[in-house]
Design a protein around this motif. Structure first.
Motif, short mmCIF file in Angstrom:
data_model
loop_
_atom_site.label_atom_id
_atom_site.label_comp_id
_atom_site.label_asym_id
_atom_site.label_seq_id
_atom_site.Cartn_x
_atom_site.Cartn_y
_atom_site.Cartn_z
N HIS A 13 0.92 -1.21 0.01
CA HIS A 13 -0.06 0.02 -0.10
C HIS A 13 0.93 1.09 -0.06
CE1 HIS A 13 -3.78 -1.91 0.61
NE2 HIS A 13 -3.48 -2.47 1.42
N ILE A 14 2.15 1.10 0.42
CA ILE A 14 3.02 2.43 0.56
C ILE A 14 4.23 2.50 -0.59
CG2 ILE A 14 4.65 3.49 2.01
CD1 ILE A 14 3.60 1.76 4.39
N PHE A 15 4.60 1.31 -1.17
CA PHE A 15 5.67 1.31 -2.13
C PHE A 15 4.91 1.88 -3.43
CE2 PHE A 15 7.98 -0.22 1.25
CZ PHE A 15 9.32 0.24 1.07
N ASN A 16 5.68 2.53 -4.36
CA ASN A 16 5.38 2.57 -5.80
C ASN A 16 5.65 1.59 -6.67
OD1 ASN A 16 5.56 3.56 -8.42
ND2 ASN A 16 5.99 5.57 -7.90
N HIS A 17 4.64 0.73 -7.06
CA HIS A 17 4.88 -0.58 -8.05
C HIS A 17 5.77 -0.21 -9.01
CE1 HIS A 17 0.83 -1.67 -5.66
NE2 HIS A 17 1.56 -1.02 -4.91
N ALA A 18 5.49 1.02 -9.61
CA ALA A 18 6.06 1.13 -10.88
C ALA A 18 7.38 1.34 -10.97
CB ALA A 18 5.43 2.51 -11.65
N ASN A 19 8.01 2.00 -9.87
CA ASN A 19 9.20 2.04 -9.41
C ASN A 19 10.03 0.72 -9.02
OD1 ASN A 19 9.49 4.81 -9.89
ND2 ASN A 19 9.24 5.30 -7.68
N GLN A 20 8.96 0.04 -8.60
CA GLN A 20 9.44 -1.40 -8.13
C GLN A 20 9.92 -2.18 -9.60
OE1 GLN A 20 10.26 -3.20 -5.38
NE2 GLN A 20 10.24 -1.47 -4.27
N GLN A 21 8.92 -2.21 -10.40
CA GLN A 21 9.26 -2.81 -11.71
C GLN A 21 10.43 -2.19 -12.39
OE1 GLN A 21 5.46 -2.56 -13.96
NE2 GLN A 21 4.30 -3.12 -12.36
N LYS A 22 10.60 -1.03 -12.34
CA LYS A 22 11.67 -0.49 -13.25
C LYS A 22 12.93 -0.89 -12.52
CE LYS A 22 9.82 3.45 -13.76
NZ LYS A 22 9.61 5.02 -14.30
N GLY A 23 13.11 -1.36 -11.42
CA GLY A 23 14.16 -1.45 -10.52
C GLY A 23 14.72 -0.13 -9.96
N ARG A 24 14.18 1.04 -10.24
CA ARG A 24 14.74 1.97 -9.56
C ARG A 24 14.85 2.16 -8.13
NH1 ARG A 24 12.53 7.00 -13.38
NH2 ARG A 24 13.65 8.49 -12.05
N GLN A 25 13.75 1.79 -7.41
CA GLN A 25 13.79 1.62 -6.00
C GLN A 25 15.03 0.76 -5.51
OE1 GLN A 25 12.10 3.68 -4.39
NE2 GLN A 25 13.19 2.96 -2.41
N GLN A 26 15.25 -0.34 -5.94
CA GLN A 26 16.12 -1.13 -5.52
C GLN A 26 17.61 -0.50 -5.71
OE1 GLN A 26 13.52 -1.98 -7.19
NE2 GLN A 26 13.15 -4.11 -7.56
N THR A 27 17.61 0.43 -7.08
CA THR A 27 18.85 0.96 -7.16
C THR A 27 19.08 1.97 -6.10
OG1 THR A 27 18.57 0.54 -9.47
CG2 THR A 27 20.13 2.23 -8.96
N ALA A 28 18.11 2.92 -5.78
CA ALA A 28 18.23 3.87 -4.85
C ALA A 28 18.62 3.36 -3.58
CB ALA A 28 16.68 4.52 -4.62
N LEU A 29 17.72 2.12 -3.02
CA LEU A 29 18.34 1.75 -1.69
C LEU A 29 19.53 1.47 -1.78
CD1 LEU A 29 17.30 1.08 1.30
CD2 LEU A 29 16.46 -1.12 0.18
N ALA A 30 19.74 0.60 -2.79
CA ALA A 30 21.39 0.01 -2.78
C ALA A 30 22.40 1.13 -2.68
CB ALA A 30 21.49 -0.81 -4.08
N ASN A 31 22.32 2.09 -3.45
CA ASN A 31 23.08 3.35 -3.48
C ASN A 31 23.28 3.81 -2.08
OD1 ASN A 31 23.38 3.37 -6.11
ND2 ASN A 31 22.08 4.97 -6.42
N THR A 32 22.00 3.75 -1.38
CA THR A 32 22.15 4.59 0.14
C THR A 32 22.96 3.59 1.03
OG1 THR A 32 20.10 5.28 -0.54
CG2 THR A 32 20.81 5.95 1.61
N VAL A 33 22.43 2.51 0.97
CA VAL A 33 22.89 1.39 1.71
C VAL A 33 24.69 1.25 1.65
CG1 VAL A 33 23.38 -1.01 2.43
CG2 VAL A 33 21.16 -0.04 2.30
N THR A 34 25.12 1.36 0.32
CA THR A 34 26.44 1.47 0.09
C THR A 34 27.41 2.59 0.65
OG1 THR A 34 25.99 0.35 -2.20
CG2 THR A 34 28.09 0.98 -1.67
N ALA A 35 26.54 3.68 0.24
CA ALA A 35 27.05 5.03 0.78
C ALA A 35 27.19 5.04 2.38
CB ALA A 35 26.20 6.20 0.53
N ALA A 36 26.04 4.21 3.02
CA ALA A 36 26.23 4.41 4.61
C ALA A 36 27.39 3.53 5.00
CB ALA A 36 24.80 3.56 5.01
#
Ligand code: HEM
Length: 404
Positions: A41-64
């Motif tokens: 109900h919260i996550f943007n399904h379109a961003n999930q499909q395009k893999g953009r959300q995964q990339t955004a989280l991966a970038n942040t975790v790596t930076a962290a």
């Protein structure tokens, strides 16, 4: 405080995460949604499909992981993400769920390489990072609630007017269903809309920039209709079909892509396509409140069929002796050419920017599609504009534009 040992382990695993980051976050989302479908109900399904959300989280975790011993370096990034989280009503109780599935994903993707020691260090590090987010977001929730007419999370609004701005862009005027006024916002900010599309199991959330200057009664968003079939256009296209009176849920304005009012340097507002929306809000606010402020509005569109807000920009610029605007069409129609409806044919390139940028130590605000932003930001850098004076926002999860 994280121990020296934990910091050492987390930093030493950063390179592995850089390589495996996307695999880990893809696995993480899949397993988390299987166990907690309510989060859909919260996550943007379109961003999930395009893999953009995964990339955004991966970038942040790596930076962290890289900056785990200097968390202050991460603060601007944290704030930007926290704005998005706050606008989506993400709560402290969601963090342990994300932590649990992120750690499981690290373990399952890295296999034997993820020793107990590594997993323990990451659990501690995630806890430290999550605490920072939770604290920053708590302050943002309090601020949103304390504003005049403010509220927490989502609130029902109604479409009170609908205006076609071009072939593909329509503005929606949104007022609270309870008849109250709305809090002010900083030009450049967005709101999240939460919509229950007929026949769908999960709610859909999307962010739209506020396209008018602030007023006390209502908000205006201006939405582009996308080609049928693209997941990104699902909510936007649905909205286009909604009539006056339709109810949507809206969260309070958020976002850190905002006009720096204290800065007296010339402002350059550079947009492509529907990226015009936050910059129009900035332009209208500048000319209404500070007609002495130098401002240059540059807009690029394909042609007059899809060009929105031409008159509104002209009327706004006419209010100030220190405002000017330039319009570029990349594919003008024959009528556009005949009536010379634009200033220049083509794209915003180096030569064009050199001709209009009077002071390269001004403040530059850029918004539009990803390739547009990449091109304009790189051209501004060629003009030796300092990175800290270039502010940009694109629609969708934050991406590092320095990436290939
Ligand atoms: C967005 C990171 C925790 C839900 C994002 C973005 C990043 C991010 C980088 C993209 C920001 C943008 O679009 O500008 C993180 C990190 C977390 C965390 C590092 C933990 C420390 C959570 C939690 C939830 C959550 C606990 C809720 C279960 C979301 C949602 C979005 C988002 C719904 C919007 C993305 C979309 O719908 O496309 N987060 N996040 N995040 N995050 Fe988080």
């Amino acid at each position: 405080m994280l121990s020296e040992k934990t910091i050492g382990i987390v930093k030493s695993t950063a390179p592995v995460l850089e390589v495996k980051g996307k695999e880990i976050t893809t696995h993480f989302y899949k397993t988390m949604f299987e166990a907690h479908p309510e989060l859909l109900h919260i996550f943007n399904h379109a961003n999930q499909q395009k893999g953009r959300q995964q990339t955004a989280l991966a970038n942040t975790v790596t930076a962290a992981a890289k900056y785990i011993d200097q968390l202050e370096v991460l603060l601007p990034v944290v704030k930007q993400i926290a704005h998005k989280h706050r606008s989506l009503a993400i709560k402290a109780e969601h963090y342990p769920i994300v932590g649990e599935f992120l750690l499981k994903a690290i373990k399952e993707v890295l296999g034997d390489a993820a020793t107990e020691e590594i997993l323990q260090a990451w659990a501690e590090a995630y806890g430290a990072i999550a605490d920072i987010f939770i604290q920053v977001e708590k302050e943002m929730y309090e601020e949103a609630e304390q504003q005049k007419n403010g509220w927490k999370d989502f609130k029902p609004f109604r479409i009170v007017d609908k205006v076609k701005e071009s072939q593909s862009i329509t503005s929606f005027y949104l007022a609270p269903a309870d008849g109250q006024g709305v809090p002010s916002f900083s030009p450049g900010q967005y709101v999240s809309l939460r919509i229950n599309i007929d026949g769908e199991t999960y709610l859909q959330n999307r962010q739209y920039s506020l396209s008018d200057s602030p007023n006390e009664k209502m908000y205006r968003i201006s939405v582009k209709r996308e080609d049928e079939g693209t997941p990104a256009g699902k909510v936007s296209n649905y909205l286009h079909e909604c009539e006056i009176g339709y109810e949507v849920e809206v969260s309070a304005p958020a976002g850190d892509f905002v006009l720096d009012f204290k800065n007296r340097k010339p402002a350059y507002l550079i947009s492509g396509g529907v990226g015009v929306t936050p910059l129009l809000s900035m332009l209208k606010t500048i000319v209404a409140n500070d007609p002495e402020q130098e401002v240059t509005f540059i807009h690029a569109a394909k042609n007059s069929n899809v060009h929105a807000f031409g008159e509104e920009v002209k009327d706004s610029v006419a209010l100030s002796n220190h405002a000017r605007n330039y319009l570029l069409y990349s594919e003008p129609t024959s009528e556009d050419k005949r009536e010379r409806k634009y200033d220049q044919e083509g794209y915003i390139d180096q030569a064009f920017l050199e001709s209009v940028v009077k002071e390269n130590d001004g403040q530059f605000y850029v918004c539009g599609p990803v390739p547009f932003i990449k091109a304009v930001v790189s051209e501004l850098k060629q003009l030796e504009v300092k990175t800290e004076n270039i502010h940009y926002e694109f629609f969708g999860p934050a991406i590092n534009i320095e990436e290939p």
